[in-house]
Structures are given as structure tokens and as C-alpha cells.
Design a protein around this motif. Structure first.
Motif, PDB file in Angstrom:
ATOM      1  N   THR A 133       0.824  -1.212   0.000  1.00  0.00           N
ATOM      2  CA  THR A 133       0.000   0.000   0.000  1.00  0.00           C
ATOM      3  C   THR A 133       0.858   1.262   0.000  1.00  0.00           C
ATOM      4  OG1 THR A 133      -1.705  -1.183   1.220  1.00  0.00           O
ATOM      5  CG2 THR A 133      -1.843   1.214   1.207  1.00  0.00           C
ATOM      6  N   ALA A 134       1.899   1.257   0.828  1.00  0.00           N
ATOM      7  CA  ALA A 134       2.793   2.425   0.886  1.00  0.00           C
ATOM      8  C   ALA A 134       3.485   2.641  -0.456  1.00  0.00           C
ATOM      9  CB  ALA A 134       3.833   2.229   1.983  1.00  0.00           C
ATOM     10  N   ASP A 135       3.913   1.569  -1.103  1.00  0.00           N
ATOM     11  CA  ASP A 135       4.570   1.693  -2.407  1.00  0.00           C
ATOM     12  C   ASP A 135       3.590   2.187  -3.466  1.00  0.00           C
ATOM     13  OD1 ASP A 135       7.011   1.208  -4.065  1.00  0.00           O
ATOM     14  OD2 ASP A 135       5.630  -0.161  -5.100  1.00  0.00           O
ATOM     15  N   CYS A 136       2.362   1.714  -3.407  1.00  0.00           N
ATOM     16  CA  CYS A 136       1.347   2.171  -4.358  1.00  0.00           C
ATOM     17  C   CYS A 136       1.079   3.664  -4.199  1.00  0.00           C
ATOM     18  CB  CYS A 136       0.053   1.385  -4.171  1.00  0.00           C
ATOM     19  SG  CYS A 136       0.148  -0.325  -4.725  1.00  0.00           S
ATOM     20  N   ARG A 137       1.000   4.106  -2.958  1.00  0.00           N
ATOM     21  CA  ARG A 137       0.787   5.541  -2.709  1.00  0.00           C
ATOM     22  C   ARG A 137       1.959   6.371  -3.210  1.00  0.00           C
ATOM     23  NH1 ARG A 137      -1.650   4.542   3.014  1.00  0.00           N
ATOM     24  NH2 ARG A 137      -3.846   4.531   2.480  1.00  0.00           N
ATOM     25  N   ALA A 138       3.179   5.882  -2.985  1.00  0.00           N
ATOM     26  CA  ALA A 138       4.374   6.634  -3.380  1.00  0.00           C
ATOM     27  C   ALA A 138       4.514   6.735  -4.891  1.00  0.00           C
ATOM     28  CB  ALA A 138       5.618   5.980  -2.784  1.00  0.00           C
ATOM     29  N   THR A 139       4.163   5.668  -5.604  1.00  0.00           N
ATOM     30  CA  THR A 139       4.336   5.659  -7.060  1.00  0.00           C
ATOM     31  C   THR A 139       3.082   6.085  -7.813  1.00  0.00           C
ATOM     32  OG1 THR A 139       3.708   3.322  -7.203  1.00  0.00           O
ATOM     33  CG2 THR A 139       6.056   3.822  -6.936  1.00  0.00           C
ATOM     34  N   GLY A 140       1.932   6.075  -7.140  1.00  0.00           N
ATOM     35  CA  GLY A 140       0.679   6.404  -7.810  1.00  0.00           C
ATOM     36  C   GLY A 140       0.191   5.285  -8.706  1.00  0.00           C
ATOM     37  N   ARG A 141       0.770   4.135  -8.568  1.00  0.00           N
ATOM     38  CA  ARG A 141       0.404   2.976  -9.392  1.00  0.00           C
ATOM     39  C   ARG A 141      -0.272   1.946  -8.494  1.00  0.00           C
ATOM     40  NH1 ARG A 141       4.617  -0.939 -12.530  1.00  0.00           N
ATOM     41  NH2 ARG A 141       3.064  -2.400 -13.297  1.00  0.00           N
ATOM     42  N   TRP A 142      -1.511   1.605  -8.798  1.00  0.00           N
ATOM     43  CA  TRP A 142      -2.293   0.740  -7.918  1.00  0.00           C
ATOM     44  C   TRP A 142      -2.554  -0.636  -8.507  1.00  0.00           C
ATOM     45  CZ3 TRP A 142      -3.257   2.036  -2.987  1.00  0.00           C
ATOM     46  CH2 TRP A 142      -3.020   3.353  -2.628  1.00  0.00           C
ATOM     47  N   ASP A 143      -2.007  -0.936  -9.675  1.00  0.00           N
ATOM     48  CA  ASP A 143      -2.235  -2.262 -10.247  1.00  0.00           C
ATOM     49  C   ASP A 143      -1.063  -3.186  -9.932  1.00  0.00           C
ATOM     50  OD1 ASP A 143      -0.604  -0.719 -11.847  1.00  0.00           O
ATOM     51  OD2 ASP A 143      -1.089  -1.845 -13.660  1.00  0.00           O
ATOM     52  N   SER A 144      -1.384  -4.397  -9.573  1.00  0.00           N
ATOM     53  CA  SER A 144      -0.368  -5.412  -9.307  1.00  0.00           C
ATOM     54  C   SER A 144      -1.047  -6.769  -9.300  1.00  0.00           C
ATOM     55  CB  SER A 144       0.340  -5.160  -7.977  1.00  0.00           C
ATOM     56  OG  SER A 144      -0.563  -5.219  -6.917  1.00  0.00           O
ATOM     57  N   LEU A 145      -0.242  -7.798  -9.416  1.00  0.00           N
ATOM     58  CA  LEU A 145      -0.727  -9.165  -9.322  1.00  0.00           C
ATOM     59  C   LEU A 145      -0.186  -9.734  -8.026  1.00  0.00           C
ATOM     60  CD1 LEU A 145      -1.979 -11.802 -10.459  1.00  0.00           C
ATOM     61  CD2 LEU A 145       0.263 -12.264 -11.444  1.00  0.00           C
ATOM     62  N   VAL A 146      -1.076 -10.050  -7.102  1.00  0.00           N
ATOM     63  CA  VAL A 146      -0.662 -10.650  -5.839  1.00  0.00           C
ATOM     64  C   VAL A 146      -0.879 -12.147  -5.967  1.00  0.00           C
ATOM     65  CG1 VAL A 146      -1.055 -10.757  -3.359  1.00  0.00           C
ATOM     66  CG2 VAL A 146      -1.251  -8.582  -4.541  1.00  0.00           C
TER      67      VAL A 146
END
Length: 57
Positions: free
Chosen positions: A23-36
Motif C-alpha cells: 500500500t505504501a509503495d502504491c501511494r508513493a508511485t501512484g500505481r495501484w495495479d499489481s498481481l498478488v
């Protein structure tokens, strides 16, 4: 549901995963897509394993 998904199908459930760093990385980069995904440990004859969740971005 847990008995069917975990015991019979071997499907890991992500209800207790700690996704704070993701979540912190998504906020920092503005990128919210990923495959978990969850990588199982290679254990012959094992009946369970610790969750090894990995986010691919």
C-alpha cells in the motif's frame, strides 16, 4: 468456505496478509495495479505451508 477452499482445493486465503508495504509503495508511485500471488513451498508430502505472498508490479 475455509474447509472447501483450503483443505480440498489447496487455495490460500489472503484475509490475514499484511499488505502495508504494498500500500505504501502504491501511494508513493501512484500505481495501484499489481498481481498478488502465493508461491507454495516445494515440500513433498506436505499438508500445509506458510503463506508466501508476492506482489508482481
Amino acid at each position: 468456505m475455509h474447509q472447501e477452499l483450503i483443505a480440498k482445493l489447496g487455495l490460500p486465503l489472503g484475509e490475514l496478509w499484511d499488505l502495508t508495504e504494498l500500500t505504501a509503495d502504491c501511494r508513493a508511485t501512484g500505481r495501484w495495479d499489481s498481481l498478488v500471488t502465493v508461491k507454495p513451498l516445494h515440500l513433498t508430502g506436505g499438508v500445509g505451508y506458510p503463506a508466501n505472498a508476492t506482489a508482481l508490479r
